[in-house]
Design an enzyme around this catalytic site. Structure first.
Site, PDB file in Angstrom:
ATOM      1  N   GLU A   1       2.715  -6.556   7.104  1.00 42.49           N
ATOM      2  CA  GLU A   1       4.008  -6.207   7.661  1.00 42.49           C
ATOM      3  C   GLU A   1       4.255  -4.744   7.336  1.00 42.49           C
ATOM      4  O   GLU A   1       3.935  -4.285   6.242  1.00 42.49           O
ATOM      5  CB  GLU A   1       5.147  -7.032   7.045  1.00 42.49           C
ATOM      6  CG  GLU A   1       5.113  -8.504   7.368  1.00 42.49           C
ATOM      7  CD  GLU A   1       4.278  -9.303   6.378  1.00 42.49           C
ATOM      8  OE1 GLU A   1       3.931 -10.442   6.697  1.00 42.49           O
ATOM      9  OE2 GLU A   1       3.954  -8.781   5.289  1.00 42.49           O
TER      10      GLU A   1
ATOM     11  N   TYR B   1      -2.803   1.960  10.305  1.00 40.69           N
ATOM     12  CA  TYR B   1      -3.283   0.599  10.552  1.00 40.69           C
ATOM     13  C   TYR B   1      -3.942   0.481  11.919  1.00 40.69           C
ATOM     14  O   TYR B   1      -4.970  -0.193  12.061  1.00 40.69           O
ATOM     15  CB  TYR B   1      -2.142  -0.407  10.394  1.00 40.69           C
ATOM     16  CG  TYR B   1      -1.470  -0.350   9.036  1.00 40.69           C
ATOM     17  CD1 TYR B   1      -2.223  -0.171   7.867  1.00 40.69           C
ATOM     18  CD2 TYR B   1      -0.098  -0.451   8.906  1.00 40.69           C
ATOM     19  CE1 TYR B   1      -1.610  -0.104   6.632  1.00 40.69           C
ATOM     20  CE2 TYR B   1       0.518  -0.395   7.666  1.00 40.69           C
ATOM     21  CZ  TYR B   1      -0.245  -0.218   6.540  1.00 40.69           C
ATOM     22  OH  TYR B   1       0.363  -0.153   5.312  1.00 40.69           O
TER      23      TYR B   1
ATOM     24  N   ASN C   1       8.355   3.075  10.133  1.00 36.29           N
ATOM     25  CA  ASN C   1       7.281   3.760   9.406  1.00 36.29           C
ATOM     26  C   ASN C   1       6.093   3.999  10.346  1.00 36.29           C
ATOM     27  O   ASN C   1       5.063   3.334  10.273  1.00 36.29           O
ATOM     28  CB  ASN C   1       6.855   2.946   8.185  1.00 36.29           C
ATOM     29  CG  ASN C   1       5.925   3.705   7.273  1.00 36.29           C
ATOM     30  OD1 ASN C   1       5.365   4.736   7.635  1.00 36.29           O
ATOM     31  ND2 ASN C   1       5.747   3.186   6.068  1.00 36.29           N
TER      32      ASN C   1
ATOM     33  N   ILE D   1       0.878  -1.168   0.000  1.00 41.33           N
ATOM     34  CA  ILE D   1       0.000   0.000   0.000  1.00 41.33           C
ATOM     35  C   ILE D   1       0.915   1.217   0.000  1.00 41.33           C
ATOM     36  O   ILE D   1       1.884   1.269   0.760  1.00 41.33           O
ATOM     37  CB  ILE D   1      -0.983  -0.006   1.193  1.00 41.33           C
ATOM     38  CG1 ILE D   1      -1.978   1.140   1.081  1.00 41.33           C
ATOM     39  CG2 ILE D   1      -0.263  -0.008   2.500  1.00 41.33           C
ATOM     40  CD1 ILE D   1      -3.176   0.996   2.016  1.00 41.33           C
ATOM     41  N   ALA D   2       0.633   2.150  -0.909  1.00 43.00           N
ATOM     42  CA  ALA D   2       1.506   3.314  -1.033  1.00 43.00           C
ATOM     43  C   ALA D   2       0.733   4.500  -1.577  1.00 43.00           C
ATOM     44  O   ALA D   2      -0.159   4.348  -2.417  1.00 43.00           O
ATOM     45  CB  ALA D   2       2.674   2.996  -1.964  1.00 43.00           C
TER      46      ALA D   2
END
Length: 167
Positions: free
Chosen positions: A104, A116, A109, A70-71
């Site tokens: 993960e 999350y 980060n 995811i970015a």
């Protein structure tokens, strides 16, 4: 995400993750499992003004989902795009009948970890040296009910001019 999205996704991937960017083959392999009645993957891109500004992918098997990637482009940080992409993946984890979703995230980060956590993911362990070549540890997180994530805000309303497309 479609095959023609791979090159612009790779550009963003290399910009955001210069040391451990995915290869073209990794994306091709994932997309090979994203279509048809036997699909086990969900990959999406977010576009703004015709440019890819984010992407995300989920793998599902045996009642377990795994956020593969995811970015969001740096100029999209703080706009809600990451939440919108994650919401899409969790909706499809539910469609894939996943009872839980794992992911993960780099231990350094904290921005992603906070996202999350807002959705109800909880830390369950570490994978030492998971991100190579930098030898960075990964924090493993789990969401036990993807059909009811903790985030009650409607992230779909936070990025009005960004469209999410899937393959």
């Amino acid at each position: 995400m479609r095959w023609w999205d791979i090159e612009p996704v790779l550009e963003l991937e290399r910009e955001l993750f210069p040391e451990d960017a995915w290869s073209p083959g990794m994306f091709w392999s994932e997309l090979a499992h994203a279509g048809g009645p036997q699909a086990t993957r969900r990959y999406v891109v977010a576009e703004q003004d015709g440019k890819i500004v984010g992407y995300a992918g989920l793998a599902a098997a045996g009642g377990l989902g795994d956020v593969q990637t995811i970015a969001a482009a740096r100029d999209q940080w703080g706009t809600g795009l990451g939440a919108r992409l994650l919401t899409d993946l969790l909706e499809h984890a539910t469609a894939f009948e996943c009872a839980e979703v794992l992911l993960e995230v780099r231990v350094d980060n904290t921005r992603a970890q906070k996202l999350y956590e807002r959705f109800g993911f909880e830390p369950i362990g570490f994978r030492r040296g998971y991100y190579q070549p930098g030898n960075i540890d990964a924090l493993v997180m789990r969401l036990t009910d993807p059909a009811n994530p903790a985030n009650t805000a409607n992230p779909a309303n936070t990025v009005e001019e960004t469209e999410i497309h899937h393959g």
